[in-house]
Motif scaffolding. Structure first.
Motif, short mmCIF file in Angstrom:
data_model
loop_
_atom_site.label_atom_id
_atom_site.label_comp_id
_atom_site.label_asym_id
_atom_site.label_seq_id
_atom_site.Cartn_x
_atom_site.Cartn_y
_atom_site.Cartn_z
N ARG A 123 54.12 25.19 50.36
CA ARG A 123 53.11 24.14 50.10
C ARG A 123 51.90 24.92 50.58
O ARG A 123 50.82 25.25 49.86
N ARG A 124 51.73 25.24 51.97
CA ARG A 124 50.43 25.84 52.78
C ARG A 124 50.06 27.02 52.03
O ARG A 124 49.01 27.53 51.85
N ARG A 125 51.25 27.92 51.91
CA ARG A 125 51.02 29.30 51.45
C ARG A 125 50.31 29.20 50.06
O ARG A 125 49.72 29.91 49.36
N PHE A 126 51.09 28.27 49.01
CA PHE A 126 50.46 28.13 47.47
C PHE A 126 49.36 27.77 47.72
O PHE A 126 48.28 28.11 46.83
N ILE A 127 48.70 26.72 48.51
CA ILE A 127 47.49 26.32 48.53
C ILE A 127 46.45 27.31 48.90
O ILE A 127 45.49 27.41 48.47
N LEU A 128 46.97 28.06 49.89
CA LEU A 128 45.98 29.27 50.32
C LEU A 128 45.71 30.21 48.96
O LEU A 128 44.24 30.40 48.66
N PHE A 129 46.57 30.53 48.49
CA PHE A 129 46.34 31.44 46.98
C PHE A 129 45.81 30.53 45.90
O PHE A 129 44.99 31.21 45.36
N ALA A 130 46.09 29.29 46.01
CA ALA A 130 45.35 28.49 44.85
C ALA A 130 43.67 28.38 45.16
O ALA A 130 42.92 28.46 44.24
N GLN A 131 43.34 28.00 46.23
CA GLN A 131 41.96 28.10 46.81
C GLN A 131 41.28 29.32 46.39
O GLN A 131 40.13 29.34 46.20
N ARG A 132 41.90 30.36 46.37
CA ARG A 132 41.23 31.75 46.09
C ARG A 132 41.31 32.16 44.41
O ARG A 132 41.06 32.96 44.02
N ASP A 133 41.84 31.17 43.71
CA ASP A 133 42.28 31.25 42.23
C ASP A 133 43.13 32.40 41.93
O ASP A 133 43.09 33.22 41.07
N GLN A 134 44.27 32.72 43.03
CA GLN A 134 45.06 33.73 42.78
C GLN A 134 46.41 33.39 42.45
O GLN A 134 46.99 34.14 41.91
N ARG A 191 61.65 22.02 33.64
CA ARG A 191 63.07 22.23 33.65
C ARG A 191 63.07 23.80 33.91
O ARG A 191 64.31 24.44 34.00
N ALA A 192 61.99 24.60 33.82
CA ALA A 192 62.19 26.07 34.32
C ALA A 192 60.60 26.29 35.01
O ALA A 192 59.50 25.74 34.49
N PHE A 193 60.70 27.41 35.66
CA PHE A 193 59.28 27.56 36.48
C PHE A 193 59.31 29.12 36.79
O PHE A 193 60.48 29.69 36.88
N TRP A 194 58.05 29.74 36.80
CA TRP A 194 58.02 31.06 37.32
C TRP A 194 56.38 31.14 38.14
O TRP A 194 55.44 30.67 37.77
N ILE A 195 56.68 31.65 39.39
CA ILE A 195 55.40 31.48 40.18
C ILE A 195 55.16 32.78 41.00
O ILE A 195 56.13 33.65 41.19
N GLY A 196 53.63 32.94 40.89
CA GLY A 196 53.32 34.37 41.41
C GLY A 196 51.98 34.32 41.85
O GLY A 196 51.35 33.24 41.66
N THR A 197 51.41 35.36 42.31
CA THR A 197 49.90 35.43 42.33
C THR A 197 49.49 36.65 41.89
O THR A 197 50.07 37.67 41.76
N VAL A 198 47.97 36.51 41.57
CA VAL A 198 47.37 37.75 40.98
C VAL A 198 46.58 38.25 42.13
O VAL A 198 45.57 37.71 42.73
N TYR A 199 46.92 39.39 42.72
CA TYR A 199 46.43 40.03 43.69
C TYR A 199 45.85 41.48 43.41
O TYR A 199 46.67 42.24 43.27
N GLN A 200 44.47 41.69 43.38
CA GLN A 200 43.73 42.85 43.29
C GLN A 200 44.29 43.53 41.97
O GLN A 200 44.56 44.91 41.85
N GLY A 201 44.57 42.68 40.78
CA GLY A 201 44.83 42.98 39.55
C GLY A 201 46.03 43.28 39.19
O GLY A 201 46.45 43.37 38.22
N VAL A 202 47.14 42.74 40.05
CA VAL A 202 48.27 42.87 40.14
C VAL A 202 49.05 41.55 40.26
O VAL A 202 48.66 40.81 41.11
N PHE A 203 49.98 41.20 39.26
CA PHE A 203 50.61 39.88 39.38
C PHE A 203 52.03 40.10 40.30
O PHE A 203 52.71 41.06 39.94
N HIS A 204 52.07 39.55 41.32
CA HIS A 204 53.40 39.65 42.14
C HIS A 204 54.19 38.55 41.92
O HIS A 204 53.76 37.27 42.43
N SER A 205 55.28 38.39 41.61
CA SER A 205 56.35 37.74 41.26
C SER A 205 56.83 37.18 42.74
O SER A 205 57.37 37.84 43.31
N PHE A 206 56.73 35.69 42.86
CA PHE A 206 57.16 34.96 43.87
C PHE A 206 58.65 34.36 43.78
O PHE A 206 59.71 34.83 44.38
#
Length: 385
Positions: free
Chosen positions: A235-246, A259-274
């Motif tokens: 939760r805390r890590r996702f909130i950090l990235f959400a606050q940056r719109d990442q 019923r299904a999910f895929w989570i990741g972050t966009v960092y310097q133009g690259v999506f990193h799958s979490f």
């Protein structure tokens, strides 16, 4: 050349400006690293090596000193958990102006720290085959104190196009037909109840994590102690990235339930799958493939240029990936009774694991064996009251 050790969150501020200039991955992000050190009970302290030349900071080796357990394994079989103090060098943990001289001094410095009893081993996660640090460990590290057979894996990435439905256009017609068939079967099984949600702005990360937990708890990843979990760490890590719109999340909802999910972050133009997962009751519809295609289209519409699949190999990564490279997790052990015992046990299990993998690969049953074991690990739905 001077190697300076930083072992407190306060002291990290002394290198913050350089760190934030060099950071290039969610793992080595300064704020994310500090948060992980704060959240995880096994972390004793940060353990960052600052390499300085003529008073000028040149590079940082980012790690954490942890009370953890060594878990030698044969495939998914993990019979031993050996308590140990480990210096964990994070994935993408070497940043800055790195050259051979810096790497040589780093290996010397870490070997000296191990000899002093600071830790039982140093673990370097996911060093690419062309990494200067990997080469330095082989050349300058003691061959008697490093792991003989590092744990290898393949890392995949995919180039994203700006065109809509670009992923399906890349597929052969047979594959496209199969995907359309699965989508139609899913829609027919739940008429008017399926919806696909692409989320890039968040108002209630905590509530969303609670909803995702309902399906994450039923995935095979949970049985392995991996994957998403609705805990303070996530939760805390996702909130950090959400606050940056990442932060980015793709969801499949049926009748209002995830019923299904895929989570990741966009960092310097690259999506990193979490994290990813789906309800095993939907397995016949291949929801993993369906949700991946929609997520890739969502990223492409935003102008994201690449998708990094994250650690480990998988058949879907081979199917969709454009580029791959080899990586290995290296371990350097202390010249102590505990360190040598750890090296011996890891070596024995590594030999058995390599032999078993070659055997099942030669028999052509590796993928079937993985799939069968994952099905075995998937928690069953509790009976209705």
């Amino acid at each position: 050349m001077i190697a300076r050790t930083i072992k407190s969150l306060q002291e990290l501020e002394s290198v913050r400006a350089y760190w934030e200039e060099w950071q290039n991955h969610p793992n080595n992000d300064f704020e994310h690293f500090k948060l992980v050190c704060h959240l995880r009970a096994e972390v004793i302290c940060p353990r960052v090596t600052a390499m300085e030349c003529d008073g000028q900071l040149r590079a940082l080796l980012i790690g954490r000193l942890e009370h953890t357990r060594f878990v030698p394994s044969i495939g998914y079989f993990k019979p031993l958990r050996i308590p140990a103090t480990i210096l964990t060098v994070i994935y993408q943990g070497l940043i800055g102006q790195v050259d051979e001289k810096i790497v040589q001094e780093l290996v010397r410095h870490l070997s000296s720290s191990l000899a002093s009893g600071e830790a039982d081993a140093v673990v370097f996660h996911g060093l690419p085959d062309d990494s200067l640090l990997r080469e330095g460990l082989i050349v300058y590290g003691s061959k008697w104190l490093r792991e003989k057979r590092p744990q290898r894996s393949v890392h995949w990435e995919m180039v994203l196009s700006k065109e809509g439905n670009f992923l399906q256009q890349k597929m052969v017609s047979k594959h496209r037909s199969s995907i359309r068939k699965k989508q139609n079967e899913l829609d027919s099984a739940f008429p008017g109840k399926t919806s696909w949600c692409w989320i890039s702005r968040f108002t209630d990360v905590q509530g969303l994590c609670a909803r995702i937990e309902n399906v994450a708890a039923r995935t095979y990843q949970r049985s392995l102690g991996a994957g998403f979990k609705d805990d303070e760490d996530h939760r805390r890590r996702f909130i950090l990235f959400a606050q940056r719109d990442q932060l980015r999340i793709q969801l499949l909802e049926i009748d209002g339930k995830i019923r299904a999910f895929w989570i990741g972050t966009v960092y310097q133009g690259v999506f990193h799958s979490f994290e990813t997962g789906y309800d095993p009751d939907l397995r016949r519809y291949e929801p993993g493939t369906l949700i991946f295609i929609r997520m890739a289209d969502g990223l492409a519409r935003e102008g994201v240029r690449k998708l990094d699949f994250g650690l480990g190999d998988a058949s879907y990564k081979q199917r969709f990936g454009d580029k791959c490279w080899g990586e290995a997790t290296f371990r350097l052990f202390a010249p102590t009774t505990k360190g040598i015992a750890l090296r011996t046990s890891m070596g024995l299990f590594s030999t058995a694991d390599s032999f078993g993998r070659r055997l099942v690969q030669k028999a052509g049953i590796l993928d079937r064996l993985k799939t069968g074991w994952r099905h075995h690990l998937t928690p069953t739905r509790p009976p209705a009251k």
